[in-house]
Design a protein around this motif. Structure first.
Motif, PDB file in Angstrom:
ATOM      1  N   PHE A  59       0.863  -1.188   0.000  1.00  0.00           N
ATOM      2  CA  PHE A  59       0.000   0.000   0.000  1.00  0.00           C
ATOM      3  C   PHE A  59       0.895   1.233   0.000  1.00  0.00           C
ATOM      4  O   PHE A  59       2.076   1.172   0.343  1.00  0.00           O
ATOM      5  CB  PHE A  59      -0.924  -0.006   1.226  1.00  0.00           C
ATOM      6  N   LYS A  60       0.287   2.370  -0.381  1.00  0.00           N
ATOM      7  CA  LYS A  60       1.064   3.608  -0.481  1.00  0.00           C
ATOM      8  C   LYS A  60       0.722   4.599   0.624  1.00  0.00           C
ATOM      9  O   LYS A  60       1.455   5.565   0.838  1.00  0.00           O
ATOM     10  CB  LYS A  60       0.838   4.255  -1.847  1.00  0.00           C
ATOM     11  N   ASN A  61      -0.395   4.368   1.306  1.00  0.00           N
ATOM     12  CA  ASN A  61      -0.802   5.280   2.382  1.00  0.00           C
ATOM     13  C   ASN A  61      -1.805   4.553   3.280  1.00  0.00           C
ATOM     14  O   ASN A  61      -2.214   3.418   2.985  1.00  0.00           O
ATOM     15  CB  ASN A  61      -1.410   6.577   1.805  1.00  0.00           C
ATOM     16  N   ILE A  62      -2.208   5.207   4.355  1.00  0.00           N
ATOM     17  CA  ILE A  62      -3.101   4.558   5.328  1.00  0.00           C
ATOM     18  C   ILE A  62      -4.481   4.300   4.730  1.00  0.00           C
ATOM     19  O   ILE A  62      -5.118   3.297   5.050  1.00  0.00           O
ATOM     20  CB  ILE A  62      -3.217   5.431   6.618  1.00  0.00           C
ATOM     21  N   SER A  63      -4.911   5.150   3.827  1.00  0.00           N
ATOM     22  CA  SER A  63      -6.214   4.953   3.177  1.00  0.00           C
ATOM     23  C   SER A  63      -6.237   3.648   2.373  1.00  0.00           C
ATOM     24  O   SER A  63      -7.186   2.863   2.442  1.00  0.00           O
ATOM     25  CB  SER A  63      -6.516   6.154   2.272  1.00  0.00           C
ATOM     26  N   GLN A  64      -5.171   3.420   1.596  1.00  0.00           N
ATOM     27  CA  GLN A  64      -5.059   2.152   0.843  1.00  0.00           C
ATOM     28  C   GLN A  64      -4.975   0.967   1.793  1.00  0.00           C
ATOM     29  O   GLN A  64      -5.567  -0.086   1.542  1.00  0.00           O
ATOM     30  CB  GLN A  64      -3.814   2.173  -0.052  1.00  0.00           C
ATOM     31  N   LEU A  65      -4.226   1.145   2.868  1.00  0.00           N
ATOM     32  CA  LEU A  65      -4.108   0.074   3.866  1.00  0.00           C
ATOM     33  C   LEU A  65      -5.476  -0.272   4.435  1.00  0.00           C
ATOM     34  O   LEU A  65      -5.829  -1.450   4.555  1.00  0.00           O
ATOM     35  CB  LEU A  65      -3.162   0.515   4.994  1.00  0.00           C
ATOM     36  N   GLU A  66      -6.264   0.747   4.777  1.00  0.00           N
ATOM     37  CA  GLU A  66      -7.601   0.524   5.334  1.00  0.00           C
ATOM     38  C   GLU A  66      -8.472  -0.279   4.369  1.00  0.00           C
ATOM     39  O   GLU A  66      -9.151  -1.233   4.759  1.00  0.00           O
ATOM     40  CB  GLU A  66      -8.264   1.870   5.642  1.00  0.00           C
ATOM     41  N   ASN A  67      -8.418   0.078   3.091  1.00  0.00           N
ATOM     42  CA  ASN A  67      -9.204  -0.651   2.083  1.00  0.00           C
ATOM     43  C   ASN A  67      -8.794  -2.122   2.021  1.00  0.00           C
ATOM     44  O   ASN A  67      -9.638  -3.010   1.942  1.00  0.00           O
ATOM     45  CB  ASN A  67      -9.022  -0.017   0.692  1.00  0.00           C
TER      46      ASN A  67
ATOM     47  N   ASP B  79       8.057   6.744   8.816  1.00  0.00           N
ATOM     48  CA  ASP B  79       6.784   7.291   9.303  1.00  0.00           C
ATOM     49  C   ASP B  79       5.593   6.425   8.915  1.00  0.00           C
ATOM     50  O   ASP B  79       4.714   6.158   9.739  1.00  0.00           O
ATOM     51  CB  ASP B  79       6.570   8.716   8.775  1.00  0.00           C
ATOM     52  N   LEU B  80       5.550   6.002   7.646  1.00  0.00           N
ATOM     53  CA  LEU B  80       4.400   5.196   7.214  1.00  0.00           C
ATOM     54  C   LEU B  80       4.396   3.837   7.913  1.00  0.00           C
ATOM     55  O   LEU B  80       3.340   3.335   8.316  1.00  0.00           O
ATOM     56  CB  LEU B  80       4.396   5.016   5.693  1.00  0.00           C
ATOM     57  N   PHE B  81       5.558   3.240   8.087  1.00  0.00           N
ATOM     58  CA  PHE B  81       5.665   1.961   8.795  1.00  0.00           C
ATOM     59  C   PHE B  81       5.179   2.110  10.240  1.00  0.00           C
ATOM     60  O   PHE B  81       4.361   1.324  10.731  1.00  0.00           O
ATOM     61  CB  PHE B  81       7.119   1.480   8.761  1.00  0.00           C
ATOM     62  N   ASN B  82       5.656   3.154  10.929  1.00  0.00           N
ATOM     63  CA  ASN B  82       5.255   3.381  12.316  1.00  0.00           C
ATOM     64  C   ASN B  82       3.762   3.708  12.432  1.00  0.00           C
ATOM     65  O   ASN B  82       3.080   3.229  13.344  1.00  0.00           O
ATOM     66  CB  ASN B  82       6.091   4.527  12.925  1.00  0.00           C
ATOM     67  N   SER B  83       3.259   4.507  11.495  1.00  0.00           N
ATOM     68  CA  SER B  83       1.825   4.844  11.498  1.00  0.00           C
ATOM     69  C   SER B  83       0.972   3.607  11.256  1.00  0.00           C
ATOM     70  O   SER B  83      -0.112   3.461  11.830  1.00  0.00           O
ATOM     71  CB  SER B  83       1.514   5.873  10.397  1.00  0.00           C
ATOM     72  N   THR B  84       1.476   2.721  10.401  1.00  0.00           N
ATOM     73  CA  THR B  84       0.759   1.477  10.086  1.00  0.00           C
ATOM     74  C   THR B  84       0.578   0.621  11.340  1.00  0.00           C
ATOM     75  O   THR B  84      -0.513   0.107  11.605  1.00  0.00           O
ATOM     76  CB  THR B  84       1.537   0.682   9.014  1.00  0.00           C
ATOM     77  N   ILE B  85       1.645   0.488  12.118  1.00  0.00           N
ATOM     78  CA  ILE B  85       1.581  -0.325  13.338  1.00  0.00           C
ATOM     79  C   ILE B  85       0.555   0.253  14.306  1.00  0.00           C
ATOM     80  O   ILE B  85      -0.294  -0.465  14.848  1.00  0.00           O
ATOM     81  CB  ILE B  85       2.967  -0.402  14.008  1.00  0.00           C
ATOM     82  N   LYS B  86       0.612   1.574  14.489  1.00  0.00           N
ATOM     83  CA  LYS B  86      -0.344   2.233  15.400  1.00  0.00           C
ATOM     84  C   LYS B  86      -1.769   2.061  14.895  1.00  0.00           C
ATOM     85  O   LYS B  86      -2.692   1.770  15.666  1.00  0.00           O
ATOM     86  CB  LYS B  86      -0.007   3.730  15.517  1.00  0.00           C
ATOM     87  N   TYR B  87      -1.955   2.231  13.600  1.00  0.00           N
ATOM     88  CA  TYR B  87      -3.299   2.162  13.006  1.00  0.00           C
ATOM     89  C   TYR B  87      -3.899   0.760  13.148  1.00  0.00           C
ATOM     90  O   TYR B  87      -5.055   0.602  13.553  1.00  0.00           O
ATOM     91  CB  TYR B  87      -3.218   2.562  11.531  1.00  0.00           C
TER      92      TYR B  87
END
Length: 267
Positions: free
Chosen positions: A11-19, A43-51
């Motif tokens: 994925f490229k961002n949290i929105s894609q990850l959510e989908n 940042d994206l890796f760390n945000s992914t874990i939190k999300y």
């Protein structure tokens, strides 16, 4: 069948990850891997874990931690970041770590070095996965993989081995026999990378081959040969209790169906 497969998300961002996570939920996929490469780092890796921790505790997640991509300022800072990451994983029972050096190993700070540091930590009970590339010696004239494995396994911190993708089952069998002999006293879970063959995959690989990933000319120049090989690889994985990790995109009903039909049609 879902319990015997893992799916790697890109994925490229949290929105894609959510989908993609919602697609997994909808299709009863529980075992997912989050890579640490390309855009998925820092940042994206760390945000992914939190999300994921906050919103999706039903998944069994394996996070790939790349020492190369997560490197920050210096070895000491980078090691402390990893240590904090390991400690946070202990509070989350659905959270495992696959430690990888990364595409370019940092001097004195690759997975062998970091495991040696971890071994010295007091009151740290952790089990990690490590990557293993069976094809390095034969196809890339790199003879250090076995020695590196022996140093990693000797730490007592390893609970899983993750095989790099390649298209020579004879070589894979030889290396598996060797690993089992060396680690005979360890209870190790085995995982193997798997791609579903397609014309698009072949075109991309021919245009830009991946570093130290061996795919035979036979597979690259005839899709039918690639399908035959992949059937044989799935059979090999099943026979040897190796859990397939699907690295091809699966995030549509059509693509997911092709993954399942492939695994069901295995000889």
């Amino acid at each position: 069948m879902n319990n015997n497969i893992r799916f790697e998300l890109s994925f490229k961002n949290i929105s894609q990850l959510e989908n993609k996570l919602n697609f997994c939920k909808l299709n009863n996929i529980k075992n997912i891997n989050i890579p640490c490469k390309g855009l998925i780092k820092k940042d994206l890796f760390n945000s992914t874990i939190k999300y994921i921790s906050k919103n999706y505790n039903e998944f069994n997640v394996t996070y790939h931690y790349s020492l190369y991509h997560q490197y920050s300022k210096n070895k000491e800072k980078s090691y402390q970041d990893f240590l904090d990451f390991v400690k946070s994983s202990q509070t989350n029972k659905n959270f495992e770590i696959l430690l990888v050096s990364g595409s370019n190993k940092k001097k004195n700070f690759d997975s062998v070095d970091v495991l040696a540091y971890l071994k010295k930590e007091k009151n740290l009970k952790v089990k990690l996965g490590i990557a293993y590339n069976p094809y390095l010696k034969k196809y890339y004239n790199i003879s250090s993989e076995r020695e590196r494995f022996e140093r990693k396994i000797s730490t007592g911190l390893i609970n899983s081995i993750w095989f790099q993708y390649g298209t020579d089952i004879k070589v894979l069998q030889n290396e598996l026999t060797y690993l089992k002999k060396i680690a005979k006293d360890e209870k190790l879970n085995l995982f193997g990378s798997l791609f579903i063959p397609s014309k698009q995959f072949i075109a991309r690989f021919k245009f830009r081959p991946w570093k130290e990933v061996y795919i035979s000319e036979k597979c690259l120049y005839a899709l039918e040969n690639f399908f035959d090989f992949t059937n044989d690889l799935v059979s090999f994985y099943k026979k040897n209790n190796i859990t397939p990790v699907i690295e091809s995109d699966f995030s549509s009903s059509e693509k997911l169906d092709s993954v399942y039909s492939f695994l069901e049609n295995e000889r």
